[in-house]
Design a protein around this motif. Structure first.
Motif, PDB file in Angstrom:
ATOM      1  N   PHE A 193       7.880   2.807  -3.483  1.00 21.79           N
ATOM      2  CA  PHE A 193       6.449   2.623  -3.736  1.00 21.79           C
ATOM      3  C   PHE A 193       6.156   1.196  -4.218  1.00 21.79           C
ATOM      4  CE2 PHE A 193       7.394   7.143  -4.174  1.00 21.79           C
ATOM      5  CZ  PHE A 193       6.590   7.625  -3.159  1.00 21.79           C
ATOM      6  N   GLU A 194       7.090   0.645  -4.999  1.00 22.01           N
ATOM      7  CA  GLU A 194       6.911  -0.756  -5.435  1.00 22.01           C
ATOM      8  C   GLU A 194       6.888  -1.670  -4.210  1.00 22.01           C
ATOM      9  OE1 GLU A 194       9.088  -1.527  -9.565  1.00 22.01           O
ATOM     10  OE2 GLU A 194      10.391  -0.535  -8.150  1.00 22.01           O
ATOM     11  N   GLU A 195       7.822  -1.409  -3.304  1.00 18.66           N
ATOM     12  CA  GLU A 195       7.892  -2.266  -2.115  1.00 18.66           C
ATOM     13  C   GLU A 195       6.660  -2.067  -1.227  1.00 18.66           C
ATOM     14  OE1 GLU A 195      11.620  -1.940   0.021  1.00 18.66           O
ATOM     15  OE2 GLU A 195      10.735  -3.109   1.681  1.00 18.66           O
ATOM     16  N   ALA A 196       6.219  -0.802  -1.124  1.00 17.35           N
ATOM     17  CA  ALA A 196       5.036  -0.517  -0.287  1.00 17.35           C
ATOM     18  C   ALA A 196       3.830  -1.295  -0.822  1.00 17.35           C
ATOM     19  CB  ALA A 196       4.754   0.977  -0.267  1.00 17.35           C
ATOM     20  N   ILE A 197       3.630  -1.247  -2.138  1.00 17.52           N
ATOM     21  CA  ILE A 197       2.463  -1.938  -2.711  1.00 17.52           C
ATOM     22  C   ILE A 197       2.606  -3.452  -2.508  1.00 17.52           C
ATOM     23  CG2 ILE A 197       1.128  -2.399  -4.822  1.00 17.52           C
ATOM     24  CD1 ILE A 197       2.005   0.311  -5.877  1.00 17.52           C
ATOM     25  N   SER A 198       3.794  -3.985  -2.782  1.00 17.20           N
ATOM     26  CA  SER A 198       3.990  -5.435  -2.625  1.00 17.20           C
ATOM     27  C   SER A 198       3.705  -5.850  -1.185  1.00 17.20           C
ATOM     28  CB  SER A 198       5.425  -5.857  -2.959  1.00 17.20           C
ATOM     29  OG  SER A 198       5.767  -5.406  -4.207  1.00 17.20           O
ATOM     30  N   ARG A 199       4.218  -5.065  -0.232  1.00 16.66           N
ATOM     31  CA  ARG A 199       4.000  -5.414   1.198  1.00 16.66           C
ATOM     32  C   ARG A 199       2.515  -5.374   1.538  1.00 16.66           C
ATOM     33  NH1 ARG A 199       7.647  -3.757   5.036  1.00 16.66           N
ATOM     34  NH2 ARG A 199       5.984  -4.153   6.537  1.00 16.66           N
ATOM     35  N   ILE A 200       1.791  -4.384   1.007  1.00 12.30           N
ATOM     36  CA  ILE A 200       0.350  -4.293   1.289  1.00 12.30           C
ATOM     37  C   ILE A 200      -0.353  -5.530   0.723  1.00 12.30           C
ATOM     38  CG2 ILE A 200      -1.789  -3.031   0.740  1.00 12.30           C
ATOM     39  CD1 ILE A 200      -0.047  -0.459   0.685  1.00 12.30           C
ATOM     40  N   LYS A 201      -0.011  -5.878  -0.516  1.00 10.43           N
ATOM     41  CA  LYS A 201      -0.705  -7.007  -1.159  1.00 10.43           C
ATOM     42  C   LYS A 201      -0.352  -8.344  -0.492  1.00 10.43           C
ATOM     43  CE  LYS A 201      -3.185  -6.728  -4.358  1.00 10.43           C
ATOM     44  NZ  LYS A 201      -4.651  -6.475  -4.391  1.00 10.43           N
ATOM     45  N   GLU A 202       0.904  -8.458   0.005  1.00  7.67           N
ATOM     46  CA  GLU A 202       1.277  -9.681   0.734  1.00  7.67           C
ATOM     47  C   GLU A 202       0.471  -9.792   2.019  1.00  7.67           C
ATOM     48  OE1 GLU A 202       5.827  -9.258  -0.461  1.00  7.67           O
ATOM     49  OE2 GLU A 202       5.494  -9.502   1.722  1.00  7.67           O
ATOM     50  N   THR A 203       0.329  -8.646   2.700  1.00  7.46           N
ATOM     51  CA  THR A 203      -0.327  -8.661   4.019  1.00  7.46           C
ATOM     52  C   THR A 203      -1.842  -8.743   3.880  1.00  7.46           C
ATOM     53  OG1 THR A 203       1.449  -7.110   4.580  1.00  7.46           O
ATOM     54  CG2 THR A 203      -0.200  -7.524   6.290  1.00  7.46           C
ATOM     55  N   TYR A 204      -2.388  -8.017   2.900  1.00  4.85           N
ATOM     56  CA  TYR A 204      -3.854  -7.978   2.713  1.00  4.85           C
ATOM     57  C   TYR A 204      -4.175  -8.229   1.241  1.00  4.85           C
ATOM     58  CZ  TYR A 204      -3.524  -5.628   7.204  1.00  4.85           C
ATOM     59  OH  TYR A 204      -3.237  -5.326   8.505  1.00  4.85           O
ATOM     60  N   PRO A 205      -4.156  -9.490   0.814  1.00  3.12           N
ATOM     61  CA  PRO A 205      -4.348  -9.773  -0.619  1.00  3.12           C
ATOM     62  C   PRO A 205      -5.677  -9.264  -1.169  1.00  3.12           C
ATOM     63  CG  PRO A 205      -3.719 -11.775   0.600  1.00  3.12           C
ATOM     64  CD  PRO A 205      -3.945 -10.706   1.617  1.00  3.12           C
ATOM     65  N   ASP A 260       6.555   0.375   6.880  1.00  2.00           N
ATOM     66  CA  ASP A 260       5.905  -0.242   8.054  1.00  2.00           C
ATOM     67  C   ASP A 260       4.731   0.614   8.524  1.00  2.00           C
ATOM     68  OD1 ASP A 260       7.567  -2.376   8.074  1.00  2.00           O
ATOM     69  OD2 ASP A 260       8.916  -1.608   9.625  1.00  2.00           O
ATOM     70  N   ASP A 261       4.926   1.933   8.551  1.00  2.00           N
ATOM     71  CA  ASP A 261       3.823   2.834   8.979  1.00  2.00           C
ATOM     72  C   ASP A 261       2.613   2.649   8.068  1.00  2.00           C
ATOM     73  OD1 ASP A 261       5.476   4.113  10.855  1.00  2.00           O
ATOM     74  OD2 ASP A 261       6.073   5.686   9.432  1.00  2.00           O
ATOM     75  N   ILE A 262       2.881   2.578   6.753  1.00  5.88           N
ATOM     76  CA  ILE A 262       1.773   2.491   5.786  1.00  5.88           C
ATOM     77  C   ILE A 262       1.009   1.186   6.000  1.00  5.88           C
ATOM     78  CG2 ILE A 262       1.194   2.313   3.308  1.00  5.88           C
ATOM     79  CD1 ILE A 262       3.653   4.133   2.756  1.00  5.88           C
ATOM     80  N   VAL A 263       1.753   0.083   6.105  1.00  2.00           N
ATOM     81  CA  VAL A 263       1.094  -1.226   6.263  1.00  2.00           C
ATOM     82  C   VAL A 263       0.326  -1.256   7.593  1.00  2.00           C
ATOM     83  CG1 VAL A 263       1.439  -3.726   6.387  1.00  2.00           C
ATOM     84  CG2 VAL A 263       2.789  -2.372   4.782  1.00  2.00           C
ATOM     85  N   ALA A 264       0.925  -0.682   8.641  1.00  6.06           N
ATOM     86  CA  ALA A 264       0.265  -0.700   9.960  1.00  6.06           C
ATOM     87  C   ALA A 264      -1.069   0.036   9.926  1.00  6.06           C
ATOM     88  CB  ALA A 264       1.187  -0.091  11.008  1.00  6.06           C
TER      89      ALA A 264
END
Ligand code: V47
Ligand code: SF4
Length: 374
Positions: free
Chosen positions: A129-141, A97-101
């Motif tokens: 790290f897989e989840e972090a990247i997926s969350r970033i790409k979902e939020t900011y394609p 969450d911190d990373i995506v924020a």
């Protein structure tokens, strides 16, 4: 300045001819360039090479750095950023969450790139790290995830008990598109042993880069200089990068990183202490441009060089400044005096005041046309 007779008098006649004809320089040519006392003559040659490649363009990127932890098992002697364990004062570890924020667009303008690196944490699993990247790409394609040095990839493989190839495949499947160039330091084993004995070896670093390129993940490459290395160690490092690039063509950019000494455990010999000159930094950038004829871009990283030297470096072979950055820890923990962030107008002014045409680029050095102001 580009006068054949003058270069001949400097003992650089054949090097001059090769540069003018676009021919590859040898390691011996590199030695001559490092030994050349006329820094302006050297700069003019490098400037010629960069101008043939990029005209008067100088690049920057709308990006943000995110460091997910400073806890690291490697304890490199030069590193002022590293902490031994989570409980140590000053240690940190971000949640997903911190990373995506952190990627929340500023002034409505989404980042073109996120540059994610961290220490080699003893516990964080690859799934994090897989989840972090997926969350970033979902939020900011639209954002390019440029993440993890070859050293971190080697560390993940060790923790997961799998191959570096498998790590790269999993991260690519999650959305990893490019990798930063850190961790290369200096490949020469005798020096590497002294400055970062626990880290992946130079050969391992090069192998991970090779595997990434073969999977279609482009990467950058770096060289940490101004510590214990010799001129021949620098040339050997450049030669190894050039050879790998001949094989894969996967490197986008080379970044020479001058060693910043504050809060570092690395003891320099008396004759080197406090002696790293701006001229040596410019010289190394210029020689890098001339030797690395197959790597398209040379970055003058404003964070570590400082703004003024980075501007000067644009006349000594560099064509890229990196980007808006927003938050930087590795260089600043080691005494970098630069700001934490630059805005688009600041970067553009920095470039145009140096006499170049600013080009906003993405992670793959393709121009970004959206010119909204940040
Ligand atoms: O790997 C650590 C270096 C690197 C110090 O790929 C130090 O676009 C100087 O690689 N003094 C991380 N350098 C930074 C890096 C980077 C930065 C910006 C862009 C890109 C890119 C890559 O910093 C580390 C290490 O080589 N480093 N400590 C120090 N005291
Ligand atoms: Fe760890 Fe990187 Fe610092 Fe080495 S340079 S101690 S690998 S964070």
């Amino acid at each position: 300045m580009l006068d054949a007779g003058y270069y001949a008098r400097l003992g650089l006649g054949s090097v001059f001819e090769k540069v003018m004809n676009g021919e590859r320089l040898s390691i011996e040519d590199g030695r001559k360039l490092f030994a050349c006392e006329d820094i302006n003559a050297l700069g003019a040659l490098a400037h010629h090479a960069r101008t043939c490649m990029h005209g008067d363009s100088a690049y920057y990127v709308l990006n943000r750095h995110v460091n997910y932890t400073n806890v690291c098992v490697n304890a490199c002697l030069f590193c002022a950023y590293q902490k031994e364990q989570d409980e140590q004062e000053g240690a940190f570890r971000l949640s997903i969450d911190d990373i995506v924020a952190k990627l929340d667009p500023q002034d409505g303008l989404p980042y073109d790139e996120v540059h994610i690196v961290g220490g080699c944490h003893p516990k964080l699993p690859l799934s994090f790290f897989e989840e972090a990247i997926s969350r970033i790409k979902e939020t900011y394609p639209g954002i390019v995830v440029k993440a993890f040095t070859a050293v971190e990839i080697a560390h993940f493989a060790e923790l997961e008990n799998c191959t570096t190839q498998e790590v790269l495949e999993r991260l690519k499947a999650a959305g990893l598109e490019a990798m930063p160039g850190g961790g290369a330091e200096i490949f020469a084993p005798e020096v590497r042993e002294k400055i970062c004995p626990r880290k992946a070896t130079g050969e391992e670093w090069l192998n991970v880069a090779r595997e990434a390129h073969k999977l279609g993940i482009t990467s950058n490459c770096t060289m940490l200089f101004g510590h214990l290395e010799s001129i021949d160690d620098r040339l050997d490092h450049l030669d190894k990068l050039r050879r790998l690039q001949d094989e894969t063509n996967g490197f986008s950019c080379f970044i020479p990183l001058p060693f910043l000494t504050e809060n570092s455990m690395l003891e320099l010999p008396e004759e080197r202490k406090g002696k790293h000159t701006g001229l040596d930094k410019l010289r190394t950038i210029a020689v890098s441009r001339l030797m690395l004829d197959n790597i398209p871009h040379i970055k003058a990283y404003w964070v570590m060089l400082g703004v003024k030297l980075a501007q000067a470096a644009l006349h000594y072979g560099a064509d890229d400044l990196d980007g808006t950055i927003v938050e930087e820890k590795i260089g600043h923990d080691a005494g970098a005096q630069s700001d934490q962030a630059m805005t688009i107008p600041q970067l553009e002014e920095m470039i145009s005041r140096s006499g170049f045409n600013p080009v906003r680029r993405n992670s793959f050095f393709k121009p970004v046309t959206d010119k909204q102001e940040a």
